[in-house]
Write an enzyme that holds these catalytic residues in place. Structure first.
Site, mmCIF file in Angstrom:
data_model
loop_
_atom_site.group_PDB
_atom_site.id
_atom_site.type_symbol
_atom_site.label_atom_id
_atom_site.label_comp_id
_atom_site.label_asym_id
_atom_site.label_seq_id
_atom_site.Cartn_x
_atom_site.Cartn_y
_atom_site.Cartn_z
ATOM 1 N N LYS A 38 0.831 -1.204 0.000
ATOM 2 C CA LYS A 38 0.000 0.000 0.000
ATOM 3 C C LYS A 38 0.870 1.262 0.000
ATOM 4 O O LYS A 38 0.587 2.229 -0.719
ATOM 5 C CB LYS A 38 -0.921 -0.001 1.222
ATOM 6 C CG LYS A 38 -2.042 -1.035 1.171
ATOM 7 C CD LYS A 38 -2.853 -1.029 2.455
ATOM 8 C CE LYS A 38 -3.995 -2.023 2.404
ATOM 9 N NZ LYS A 38 -5.014 -1.658 1.401
ATOM 10 N N ARG A 61 9.996 -4.893 9.215
ATOM 11 C CA ARG A 61 10.655 -5.692 10.240
ATOM 12 C C ARG A 61 9.668 -6.677 10.848
ATOM 13 O O ARG A 61 8.548 -6.305 11.207
ATOM 14 C CB ARG A 61 11.211 -4.768 11.325
ATOM 15 C CG ARG A 61 11.979 -5.454 12.456
ATOM 16 C CD ARG A 61 11.090 -5.803 13.627
ATOM 17 N NE ARG A 61 10.373 -4.667 14.146
ATOM 18 C CZ ARG A 61 9.145 -4.727 14.622
ATOM 19 N NH1 ARG A 61 8.453 -5.851 14.610
ATOM 20 N NH2 ARG A 61 8.543 -3.643 15.105
ATOM 21 N N LYS A 63 9.389 -9.395 13.954
ATOM 22 C CA LYS A 63 10.051 -9.832 15.181
ATOM 23 C C LYS A 63 10.458 -11.297 15.075
ATOM 24 O O LYS A 63 9.721 -12.121 14.529
ATOM 25 C CB LYS A 63 9.124 -9.648 16.388
ATOM 26 C CG LYS A 63 9.166 -8.285 17.045
ATOM 27 C CD LYS A 63 8.360 -8.283 18.331
ATOM 28 C CE LYS A 63 8.378 -6.923 19.001
ATOM 29 N NZ LYS A 63 9.732 -6.519 19.425
ATOM 30 N N LYS A 71 9.534 -10.715 25.018
ATOM 31 C CA LYS A 71 8.497 -9.734 25.340
ATOM 32 C C LYS A 71 7.381 -10.376 26.156
ATOM 33 O O LYS A 71 6.824 -9.744 27.064
ATOM 34 C CB LYS A 71 7.931 -9.114 24.065
ATOM 35 C CG LYS A 71 7.058 -7.900 24.325
ATOM 36 C CD LYS A 71 6.930 -7.030 23.103
ATOM 37 C CE LYS A 71 6.257 -5.705 23.435
ATOM 38 N NZ LYS A 71 6.207 -4.792 22.262
ATOM 39 N N ASP A 90 3.176 -5.447 17.903
ATOM 40 C CA ASP A 90 4.263 -4.949 17.051
ATOM 41 C C ASP A 90 5.108 -6.080 16.487
ATOM 42 O O ASP A 90 6.293 -5.902 16.213
ATOM 43 C CB ASP A 90 5.137 -3.962 17.827
ATOM 44 C CG ASP A 90 5.829 -4.614 19.027
ATOM 45 O OD1 ASP A 90 5.426 -5.729 19.430
ATOM 46 O OD2 ASP A 90 6.778 -4.011 19.571
ATOM 47 N N ARG A 95 8.224 0.919 8.817
ATOM 48 C CA ARG A 95 8.663 2.280 9.128
ATOM 49 C C ARG A 95 8.711 3.094 7.847
ATOM 50 O O ARG A 95 9.365 2.716 6.877
ATOM 51 C CB ARG A 95 10.042 2.276 9.789
ATOM 52 C CG ARG A 95 10.530 3.676 10.181
ATOM 53 C CD ARG A 95 11.912 3.601 10.795
ATOM 54 N NE ARG A 95 11.910 2.715 11.954
ATOM 55 C CZ ARG A 95 13.014 2.144 12.444
ATOM 56 N NH1 ARG A 95 14.178 2.333 11.848
ATOM 57 N NH2 ARG A 95 12.922 1.372 13.512
ATOM 58 N N HIS A 138 3.069 6.816 15.638
ATOM 59 C CA HIS A 138 2.890 5.366 15.641
ATOM 60 C C HIS A 138 1.420 5.031 15.452
ATOM 61 O O HIS A 138 0.554 5.677 16.039
ATOM 62 C CB HIS A 138 3.351 4.761 16.973
ATOM 63 C CG HIS A 138 4.817 4.835 17.200
ATOM 64 N ND1 HIS A 138 5.483 4.064 18.127
ATOM 65 C CD2 HIS A 138 5.779 5.584 16.610
ATOM 66 C CE1 HIS A 138 6.767 4.332 18.100
ATOM 67 N NE2 HIS A 138 6.968 5.265 17.198
ATOM 68 N N GLU A 157 2.263 -2.653 13.072
ATOM 69 C CA GLU A 157 2.655 -1.345 13.600
ATOM 70 C C GLU A 157 3.330 -0.547 12.488
ATOM 71 O O GLU A 157 4.280 -1.016 11.861
ATOM 72 C CB GLU A 157 3.618 -1.488 14.780
ATOM 73 C CG GLU A 157 4.009 -0.138 15.356
ATOM 74 C CD GLU A 157 5.090 -0.223 16.419
ATOM 75 O OE1 GLU A 157 4.862 0.225 17.550
ATOM 76 O OE2 GLU A 157 6.185 -0.745 16.104
#
Length: 223
Positions: A38, A61, A63, A71, A90, A95, A138, A157
């Protein structure tokens, strides 16, 4: 050496857990790709139709399994998949580095007003910076992912920053990593001062851009 029936059952259970974890990660990866697509479409549209590209860089990214487990432990969560999906938002990240602050908000609006995008949470650290000077916009959004087994909605995120904000955040992260989170007060103050300088630079550069391109603003009606 022959594996006992108990060991075989334990091994099968471990493999099933591994496979389920991998499937979950792939779902987040697919959602991340949807958002990246997008953003790429918007960037190409601006480049070819408006002769202006507000997007400097796009990074994605996902995780790692270790990061997710860390986490879960840090937040004191149950390790079941439903809890992970609900509490950790997240796992997939995109980004978007923009030229100017105005572009940050423009891209956020253009992305989140699309019909298949739902907004879960927005944290505007540009309007309300963190105490250390961190600035970024964010958003946790949900996008549909179409699989052979049906459609699922995946949270992603998305962080929007200017070039100056991204440079500062990258340096701040490296310093905190080097000092294992215990940064000397002198460097903390210097980072805070640098964040203020970056904010001033953003404002000055945006003003120069507006003066150099004085004329009618770009108005986007439909996406």
């Amino acid at each position: 050496m022959e594996i006992s029936p108990v060991d075989k059952a334990t091994l099968a259970q471990a493999r099933d857990l591994r496979d389920r974890f991998e499937r979950m990660l792939r779902e987040y990866e697919f959602g991340m790709r949807e958002v990246e697509t997008k953003i790429t479409i918007l960037r190409d549209e601006f480049t070819h139709l408006h002769a202006y590209n507000p997007i400097e860089h796009v990074k994605v990214r996902l995780k790692s399994a270790d990061s997710i487990v860390e986490k879960v432990v840090r937040k004191g969560l149950d390790g079941d998949f439903d809890t992970i999906r609900r509490e950790i938002t997240d796992i997939a990240g995109v980004r978007v580095t923009c030229s100017f602050v105005a572009d940050v908000y423009l891209l956020f609006e253009l992305l989140t007003q699309q019909d298949d995008v739902s907004v879960r949470v927005v944290k505007d650290y540009i309007a309300s910076p963190k105490p250390n000077g961190y600035k970024s916009l964010h958003a946790i959004i949900e996008v549909p992912v179409y699989l052979s087994t049906g459609t699922i909605r995946v949270p992603v995120e998305v962080q929007f920053r200017t070039i100056a904000m991204d440079f500062w955040a990258s340096l701040e992260h490296k310093i905190h990593y080097k000092f294992a989170g215990s940064v000397p007060p002198r460097l903390v103050q210097q980072l805070t001062d640098a964040a203020s300088a970056a904010s001033q630079l953003d404002a000055q550069m945006e003003q120069l851009h507006r003066e150099a391109h004085a004329g009618p603003d770009i108005h986007i009606v439909d996406v």
